[in-house]
Design a protein around this motif. Structure first.
Motif, PDB file in Angstrom:
ATOM      1  N   SER A   2     -17.377  11.418  37.301  1.00  0.00           N
ATOM      2  CA  SER A   2     -18.212  11.143  38.469  1.00  0.00           C
ATOM      3  C   SER A   2     -19.494  11.964  38.386  1.00  0.00           C
ATOM      4  CB  SER A   2     -17.458  11.473  39.761  1.00  0.00           C
ATOM      5  OG  SER A   2     -17.168  12.853  39.832  1.00  0.00           O
ATOM      6  N   GLY A   3     -20.585  11.366  38.880  1.00  0.00           N
ATOM      7  CA  GLY A   3     -21.876  12.021  38.785  1.00  0.00           C
ATOM      8  C   GLY A   3     -22.639  11.643  37.534  1.00  0.00           C
TER       9      GLY A   3
ATOM     10  N   ALA B 150     -21.552  14.161  26.182  1.00  0.00           N
ATOM     11  CA  ALA B 150     -20.446  14.655  27.008  1.00  0.00           C
ATOM     12  C   ALA B 150     -20.920  14.791  28.454  1.00  0.00           C
ATOM     13  CB  ALA B 150     -19.935  15.986  26.471  1.00  0.00           C
ATOM     14  N   GLY B 151     -19.973  14.932  29.380  1.00  0.00           N
ATOM     15  CA  GLY B 151     -20.341  15.066  30.789  1.00  0.00           C
ATOM     16  C   GLY B 151     -20.699  16.485  31.179  1.00  0.00           C
ATOM     17  N   ALA B 152     -20.157  17.475  30.450  1.00  0.00           N
ATOM     18  CA  ALA B 152     -20.350  18.873  30.827  1.00  0.00           C
ATOM     19  C   ALA B 152     -21.803  19.337  30.756  1.00  0.00           C
ATOM     20  CB  ALA B 152     -19.460  19.767  29.954  1.00  0.00           C
ATOM     21  N   PRO B 153     -22.592  18.996  29.720  1.00  0.00           N
ATOM     22  CA  PRO B 153     -23.971  19.498  29.653  1.00  0.00           C
ATOM     23  C   PRO B 153     -24.809  19.120  30.866  1.00  0.00           C
ATOM     24  CG  PRO B 153     -23.313  18.585  27.541  1.00  0.00           C
ATOM     25  CD  PRO B 153     -22.236  18.241  28.512  1.00  0.00           C
ATOM     26  N   ARG B 154     -24.709  17.901  31.263  1.00  0.00           N
ATOM     27  CA  ARG B 154     -25.498  17.443  32.408  1.00  0.00           C
ATOM     28  C   ARG B 154     -25.093  18.186  33.683  1.00  0.00           C
ATOM     29  NH1 ARG B 154     -25.191  13.098  36.232  1.00  0.00           N
ATOM     30  NH2 ARG B 154     -27.246  12.168  36.660  1.00  0.00           N
ATOM     31  N   LEU B 155     -23.763  18.342  33.876  1.00  0.00           N
ATOM     32  CA  LEU B 155     -23.269  19.000  35.071  1.00  0.00           C
ATOM     33  C   LEU B 155     -23.646  20.486  35.080  1.00  0.00           C
ATOM     34  CD1 LEU B 155     -21.653  19.104  37.666  1.00  0.00           C
ATOM     35  CD2 LEU B 155     -19.554  19.251  36.310  1.00  0.00           C
TER      36      LEU B 155
ATOM     37  N   HIS C 296     -26.091  21.931  33.573  1.00  0.00           N
ATOM     38  CA  HIS C 296     -27.538  22.045  33.758  1.00  0.00           C
ATOM     39  C   HIS C 296     -27.889  21.976  35.248  1.00  0.00           C
ATOM     40  CE1 HIS C 296     -31.794  21.680  32.818  1.00  0.00           C
ATOM     41  NE2 HIS C 296     -31.856  20.629  33.635  1.00  0.00           N
ATOM     42  N   GLN C 297     -27.256  21.048  35.983  1.00  0.00           N
ATOM     43  CA  GLN C 297     -27.505  20.935  37.423  1.00  0.00           C
ATOM     44  C   GLN C 297     -27.065  22.199  38.152  1.00  0.00           C
ATOM     45  OE1 GLN C 297     -25.373  16.977  37.479  1.00  0.00           O
ATOM     46  NE2 GLN C 297     -26.949  16.494  38.983  1.00  0.00           N
ATOM     47  N   VAL C 298     -25.901  22.737  37.756  1.00  0.00           N
ATOM     48  CA  VAL C 298     -25.370  23.943  38.404  1.00  0.00           C
ATOM     49  C   VAL C 298     -26.284  25.144  38.148  1.00  0.00           C
ATOM     50  CG1 VAL C 298     -23.459  25.588  38.375  1.00  0.00           C
ATOM     51  CG2 VAL C 298     -22.978  23.133  38.392  1.00  0.00           C
ATOM     52  N   LEU C 299     -26.751  25.291  36.915  1.00  0.00           N
ATOM     53  CA  LEU C 299     -27.634  26.412  36.591  1.00  0.00           C
ATOM     54  C   LEU C 299     -28.969  26.307  37.329  1.00  0.00           C
ATOM     55  CD1 LEU C 299     -27.034  26.882  32.756  1.00  0.00           C
ATOM     56  CD2 LEU C 299     -26.068  28.207  34.646  1.00  0.00           C
ATOM     57  N   GLU C 300     -29.470  25.090  37.492  1.00  0.00           N
ATOM     58  CA  GLU C 300     -30.715  24.889  38.239  1.00  0.00           C
ATOM     59  C   GLU C 300     -30.573  25.367  39.676  1.00  0.00           C
ATOM     60  OE1 GLU C 300     -31.964  20.824  37.983  1.00  0.00           O
ATOM     61  OE2 GLU C 300     -33.380  21.259  36.369  1.00  0.00           O
ATOM     62  N   LEU C 301     -29.398  25.126  40.266  1.00  0.00           N
ATOM     63  CA  LEU C 301     -29.163  25.582  41.637  1.00  0.00           C
ATOM     64  C   LEU C 301     -29.180  27.106  41.722  1.00  0.00           C
ATOM     65  CD1 LEU C 301     -26.310  23.145  42.789  1.00  0.00           C
ATOM     66  CD2 LEU C 301     -28.714  23.088  43.451  1.00  0.00           C
ATOM     67  N   ASN C 302     -28.931  27.785  40.588  1.00  0.00           N
ATOM     68  CA  ASN C 302     -28.939  29.244  40.539  1.00  0.00           C
ATOM     69  C   ASN C 302     -30.272  29.803  40.047  1.00  0.00           C
ATOM     70  OD1 ASN C 302     -25.998  30.532  41.006  1.00  0.00           O
ATOM     71  ND2 ASN C 302     -25.789  28.478  40.104  1.00  0.00           N
ATOM     72  N   GLY C 303     -31.268  28.947  39.920  1.00  0.00           N
ATOM     73  CA  GLY C 303     -32.596  29.393  39.537  1.00  0.00           C
ATOM     74  C   GLY C 303     -32.783  29.682  38.068  1.00  0.00           C
ATOM     75  N   LEU C 304     -31.881  29.201  37.217  1.00  0.00           N
ATOM     76  CA  LEU C 304     -32.000  29.424  35.773  1.00  0.00           C
ATOM     77  C   LEU C 304     -32.736  28.255  35.129  1.00  0.00           C
ATOM     78  CD1 LEU C 304     -28.450  30.813  34.905  1.00  0.00           C
ATOM     79  CD2 LEU C 304     -30.582  32.094  35.075  1.00  0.00           C
ATOM     80  N   GLU C 305     -33.786  28.559  34.382  1.00  0.00           N
ATOM     81  CA  GLU C 305     -34.551  27.538  33.687  1.00  0.00           C
ATOM     82  C   GLU C 305     -33.865  27.184  32.369  1.00  0.00           C
ATOM     83  OE1 GLU C 305     -37.101  26.130  35.003  1.00  0.00           O
ATOM     84  OE2 GLU C 305     -37.274  27.454  36.762  1.00  0.00           O
ATOM     85  N   THR C 306     -34.388  26.142  31.732  1.00  0.00           N
ATOM     86  CA  THR C 306     -33.785  25.654  30.485  1.00  0.00           C
ATOM     87  C   THR C 306     -33.729  26.729  29.406  1.00  0.00           C
ATOM     88  OG1 THR C 306     -34.604  23.425  30.966  1.00  0.00           O
ATOM     89  CG2 THR C 306     -33.916  23.879  28.702  1.00  0.00           C
ATOM     90  N   GLY C 307     -34.764  27.539  29.281  1.00  0.00           N
ATOM     91  CA  GLY C 307     -34.804  28.540  28.223  1.00  0.00           C
ATOM     92  C   GLY C 307     -34.130  29.849  28.562  1.00  0.00           C
ATOM     93  N   ASP C 308     -33.641  29.977  29.795  1.00  0.00           N
ATOM     94  CA  ASP C 308     -33.017  31.248  30.191  1.00  0.00           C
ATOM     95  C   ASP C 308     -31.662  31.466  29.522  1.00  0.00           C
ATOM     96  OD1 ASP C 308     -35.153  31.878  31.780  1.00  0.00           O
ATOM     97  OD2 ASP C 308     -34.262  31.083  33.626  1.00  0.00           O
ATOM     98  N   VAL C 309     -31.010  30.389  29.128  1.00  0.00           N
ATOM     99  CA  VAL C 309     -29.706  30.463  28.476  1.00  0.00           C
ATOM    100  C   VAL C 309     -29.831  29.806  27.101  1.00  0.00           C
ATOM    101  CG1 VAL C 309     -27.276  29.780  28.564  1.00  0.00           C
ATOM    102  CG2 VAL C 309     -28.456  30.445  30.669  1.00  0.00           C
ATOM    103  N   GLN C 310     -29.317  30.464  26.063  1.00  0.00           N
ATOM    104  CA  GLN C 310     -29.321  29.867  24.733  1.00  0.00           C
ATOM    105  C   GLN C 310     -28.250  28.779  24.669  1.00  0.00           C
ATOM    106  OE1 GLN C 310     -29.598  32.557  21.303  1.00  0.00           O
ATOM    107  NE2 GLN C 310     -29.905  34.268  22.752  1.00  0.00           N
ATOM    108  N   ARG C 311     -28.709  27.565  24.588  1.00  0.00           N
ATOM    109  CA  ARG C 311     -27.804  26.413  24.705  1.00  0.00           C
ATOM    110  C   ARG C 311     -27.388  25.911  23.330  1.00  0.00           C
ATOM    111  NH1 ARG C 311     -28.995  20.907  28.209  1.00  0.00           N
ATOM    112  NH2 ARG C 311     -27.501  19.555  27.135  1.00  0.00           N
TER     113      ARG C 311
ATOM    114  N   VAL D 180     -18.271  25.699  27.962  1.00  0.00           N
ATOM    115  CA  VAL D 180     -17.923  24.974  29.180  1.00  0.00           C
ATOM    116  C   VAL D 180     -17.232  23.665  28.831  1.00  0.00           C
ATOM    117  CG1 VAL D 180     -20.139  23.774  29.347  1.00  0.00           C
ATOM    118  CG2 VAL D 180     -18.802  24.184  31.415  1.00  0.00           C
ATOM    119  N   PHE D 181     -16.215  23.335  29.616  1.00  0.00           N
ATOM    120  CA  PHE D 181     -15.529  22.047  29.522  1.00  0.00           C
ATOM    121  C   PHE D 181     -15.563  21.403  30.900  1.00  0.00           C
ATOM    122  CE2 PHE D 181     -12.581  24.385  26.453  1.00  0.00           C
ATOM    123  CZ  PHE D 181     -13.154  23.850  25.320  1.00  0.00           C
ATOM    124  N   THR D 182     -15.490  20.063  30.931  1.00  0.00           N
ATOM    125  CA  THR D 182     -15.048  19.379  32.154  1.00  0.00           C
ATOM    126  C   THR D 182     -13.834  18.571  31.725  1.00  0.00           C
ATOM    127  OG1 THR D 182     -16.679  17.640  31.681  1.00  0.00           O
ATOM    128  CG2 THR D 182     -17.244  19.229  33.390  1.00  0.00           C
ATOM    129  N   SER D 183     -12.674  19.005  32.172  1.00  0.00           N
ATOM    130  CA  SER D 183     -11.455  18.385  31.672  1.00  0.00           C
ATOM    131  C   SER D 183     -10.300  18.663  32.619  1.00  0.00           C
ATOM    132  CB  SER D 183     -11.127  18.928  30.281  1.00  0.00           C
ATOM    133  OG  SER D 183      -9.897  18.419  29.814  1.00  0.00           O
TER     134      SER D 183
END
Length: 450
Positions: A101-102, A156-161, A163-178, A199-202
């Motif tokens: 979902s999402g 996969a579903g986890a990267p998108r999810l 990314h949304q969660v980190l954005e809510l915490n004020g983390l930009e794309t480059g703040d975490v080595q992905r 991270v998993f979504t499972s």
């Protein structure tokens, strides 16, 4: 006695021959309708699952085993996860797939002709981290800044999810080595200390989840603000991982954890056969109906918790249970009757007028055995009438012999007693023609000179 019985018995052979055209017509209409009215469901279906050792893969095997009992072969198509499954559905590479979902929305699903078969289970966002060297636990996602975190492979579903969660915490794309490793290689990297987290979504049934929950030095992130995430992202729900749920004897985990979780749904193409939809929904009811770590008995499968409109056949199942015929009959028999009931209704209206054709055909076949000899009798009369004057006596004698042959053959005719009047009438007419020829012979003999 045997001849009498043969003469008086009902003619089953003639009845069969009379009804055969009607029966063949009805069977022909049924066969035509079988192929044209609603094609039979296919014997094979492609199910999009997930990565190796994922819950999607495990549940896919269960669906394959269950549908195999009904003669349907399920081909499992592995993928990176929810995102790739959606692409495969759109491209026609799979017929049905597990989707988180999402991952899409109602407008997009409608445009891409996708339909939901309902939600199956919650699949929490599992964020596993290596314990910091200073032993200070990570309690805020903002503490991930600068760390190497595996988001999962593209599709996969986890990267998108995440990314949304980190954005809510004020983390930009480059703040975490992905990183974008598949689940199994990512676990190896985490255990070797080359990455800080993954991270998993499972669903918790996934073998890798079970292993990491029991691995020393690996901590599960506690989403203490889970309720706030669920309000911010409506496709998420707040679930709780109870203390000791993994292993009560060893008290794993040693405390309760709050997690955020989307739901896993079965998504199919709109052109999927309704009978296969019924099978998958019934399979879902059997596989996902029990109580689990994050669900109560009977909570899943459900028409809720999905942003994609639920298929009409699936919604009917959730409301009324399995189709009536499938409760008491094998799948293929029930499916055949369910598809053909309209044709059977139409045929029932045709049977009465068609059945009125049978009695006249039966009567005609019986009487035709007698009537065909009247043609032979008429031929004899014509030859007598057309006999040349010089050869009349010879023609008369020949036709008398022909009458004897006809009478002998007529005496061998076997017809039911109710039609005997026609047979006796024929025999009397043979005798009438014989007497007429004999009269003509006597008259001709008198005319000869003495």
């Amino acid at each position: 006695m045997s001849k009498i019985l043969k003469f008086t018995q009902f003619s089953l052979r003639d009845l069969f021959a009379s009804t055969l055209p009607t029966v063949l017509l009805i069977v022909g209409v049924c066969l035509l309708a079988y192929w044209l009215v609603d094609p039979a469901p296919p014997r094979t279906v492609r199910l999009g699952t997930g990565q190796e050792n994922s819950a999607y893969e495990e549940f896919g095997k269960k669906y394959a085993a269950m549908l195999a009992k009904h003669g349907v072969t399920v081909t499992l198509v592995p993928s990176a996860g929810s995102g790739e499954n959606l692409h495969n559905l759109r491209d026609g590479k799979v017929d049905i797939a597990f989707v988180q979902s999402g991952s899409t929305n109602e407008e997009t699903a409608d445009r891409e002709e996708l339909t939901s078969l309902g939600s199956l289970f919650v699949e929490p966002l599992w964020l596993f981290l290596r314990e910091p060297k200073d032993k200070k636990p990570i309690t805020q996602l903002s503490q991930l800044r600068g760390m190497k975190i595996n988001f999962g492979p593209k599709g996969a579903g986890a990267p998108r999810l995440l990314h949304q969660v980190l954005e809510l915490n004020g983390l930009e794309t480059g703040d975490v080595q992905r990183l974008s490793l598949a689940n199994t290689p990512a676990v190896v990297e985490l255990l070797e200390g080359r990455i800080d987290g993954l991270v998993f979504t499972s669903a918790p049934e996934a073998p890798l989840i079970q292993m990491l929950l029991q691995t020393p030095g690996i901590q599960l992130f506690d989403f203490t603000q889970a309720e706030a995430y669920a309000r911010k992202l409506p496709f998420l729900t707040h679930v709780t991982l109870p203390q000791g749920i993994v292993d009560l004897g060893r008290d794993i985990p040693a405390r309760e954890y709050s997690l955020i979780a989307p739901t896993a749904t079965l998504v199919a193409r709109e052109d999927m056969h309704p009978a296969l939809i019924d099978l998958f929904v019934q399979g879902a009811s059997s596989i996902h109906n029990g109580a689990g770590w994050f669900q109560q008995q009977g909570q899943f499968p459900s028409a809720k918790y999905t942003e994609i409109p639920v298929d009409a056949e699936a919604a009917k199942f959730y409301k009324n249970g399995p189709p009536l015929l499938q409760r008491y009959m094998p799948f293929w028999a029930a499916n055949f009757l369910d598809r053909m009931w309209v044709v059977m209704l139409a045929l029932s209206a045709l049977i009465l007028p068609l059945s009125k054709i049978v009695p006249p055909l039966y009567v005609w076949r019986i009487r035709s055995r007698v009537y065909k000899w009247y043609g032979q009798l008429r031929t004899v009369e014509q030859k007598v009438e057309e006999a040349p004057e010089g050869a009349r006596m010879q023609v008369y004698e020949e036709q008398l012999r022909r009458l004897d042959e006809i009478e002998e053959l007529v005496n061998q005719i076997s017809i039911p007693l109710s039609f005997a009047d026609g047979l006796y009438g024929l025999r009397s007419h043979i005798q009438f023609v014989r007497k007429r020829i004999q009269f003509l012979m006597a008259e001709g003999a008198e005319a000869l000179p003495v």
